[in-house]
Write an enzyme that holds these catalytic residues in place. Sequence first.
Site: not given
Ligand code: GLY
Length: 567
Positions: A103, A379, A399, A451
């Site tokens: 991430r 995503t 994102n 998420s």
């Molecule tokens: N950017 C969407 C997520 O990471 O949930």
Amino acid sequence: MPYVIIISLLLLSYTTQSQATLYELDAIHHPVIGSDGMVASQHPVATQVGMDILERGGNAVDAAVAVGFALAVVLPRAGNLGGGGFMLVYDSDTKSTKAINYRESAPAAATRDMYLDDKGVVDSDLFNQSYLSIGVPGTVAGLCHALEQYGTMNLKDVIKPAIKLAKKGFSVTYDLELVLKKYENRLKVSAESKGTFYKQDNYFNHGDILRQPKLAWSLKQIAKKGKKAFYQGAITDRIVSDVAKHGGILSHSDFSNYKVSVTEPVMGSYRGYEIASMPPPSSGGVHLIQMLNILEGYDVGSFGQNSAAAIHLMAESMRLAYADRSKHMGDPKFWDVPVEGLLSKDYANELRSQIKLDTVNISSTILPGQPQDYESEETTHFSVVDKWGNAVSNTYTLNFSFGTGLIAEGTGILLNNEMGDFAAKPGASDAYGLIGGVANAVESHKQPLSSMTPTIVLRDNKPVLITGTPGGSRIITTVLQIISNIIDHNMNIAEATHAPRIHHQWYPDKLYYEHGLNVDTRNVLRSRGHIMEQRAAMGSTQSILIRDGLLLGASDPRRPDGATMGY
Ligand code: GLY
């Protein structure tokens, strides 16, 4: 009984069983079938890249890394080098699953109130669509780490197809033609993006060849020098200098300090299956398991798939889980996330006792934020299984679609707007209408809450389902429904994928449903107090089910171009 009869009976029963799986005559949706390897991704060219690697003897991780790099070229709205994500790897030798966290993280210079104006109001453009929206990208480090740790091929070989696609170009699909038109305003802000995705005075139409020579240069740098090219090399120099020129705060040390982390997945169980999914800083795995724990107390299968009773229970479970999300979830390096408590079956019993079978709970103790009616194609997920039984479940993102829409000069690399997944002001909602608490406030080096829910369902410690999806706040509930459709409703993976979906996220207090959920069911749900609202299609799953020695795959039909191939 003579041996020949026994063997014939055994053969007959084997044939009947596998034919039943292959040809479910009562099914109206059929999966892609394979036995030695399968790839499911959002683009046929990327899926083919993964299949070629598998057929050349590469394992699931070799193929997944190749798919990850290829999607950065052919699916620019979500495939990426300039974003981040999460990968689950099941290693058939050790029979264990690991969670790779790549991430994005906040730059060192990030501060809690950096997106608030003089009046303390969140400046939405600054938050979501500026050079300050960019988190330190993790994708290159994540893919390289996965390959080093679990792959068998070298980086040059798995990156080669992506270099070729970027250099020689690929054929623009209807979908890419449409999204480039749709996101024109965002993509034309940066001269580099404009020059990449638009012709001098025209659009790319389907069938045109899109070449990305600068992206080919970046990919070649990575092929030659590994992740160093991206984190301490020529690519770093170009990104940092371009971002600084436009008022951003990404520094060389942000890049050189970026680290992938590898942990155990969060584990749960559901009706005899084991669920392995992504731990924080993704909220996905914890809330997926929390909702499954609540549902396990009901005989969901007996209610019938997408019956009002089943949907009511799912929606009420979702409401409770998303309320917890807003309070408890953040980067565990900065916030004490009560993972064990949230995953416990006792806690699920407690939550279940709050659910009423004939009426709704009301999500009314906290003022809602300002949810925008935002449905993004952001995503993307891909799933891979190889002939040795290794499996990869990977979700990664910029994102929003195309992230910030900004390409760093001379790199061809689209930059993410992942800082927008923080709570810019605790209690305020993000672009998906999700309310975030102090747990997810902006802090230097912190990873924003996600998420994304790459998931592997196992039985007796062997994978039976590899799945995941894009969809912002709807990711977790989409994965929940795929799992429930398979385990509770015994659907095949194509049926489980195609069935209409619902979503509730506590706030806004609405039960969203897709086109296709029948009006009678909606009326029953309304009579129980649900505020029903139809929304655009939710998610785009890429799933592989392993059953009776076969690989059964399905790419979601909700978005164009998804492709599953098996052999
Ligand atoms: N950017 C969407 C997520 O990471 O949930």
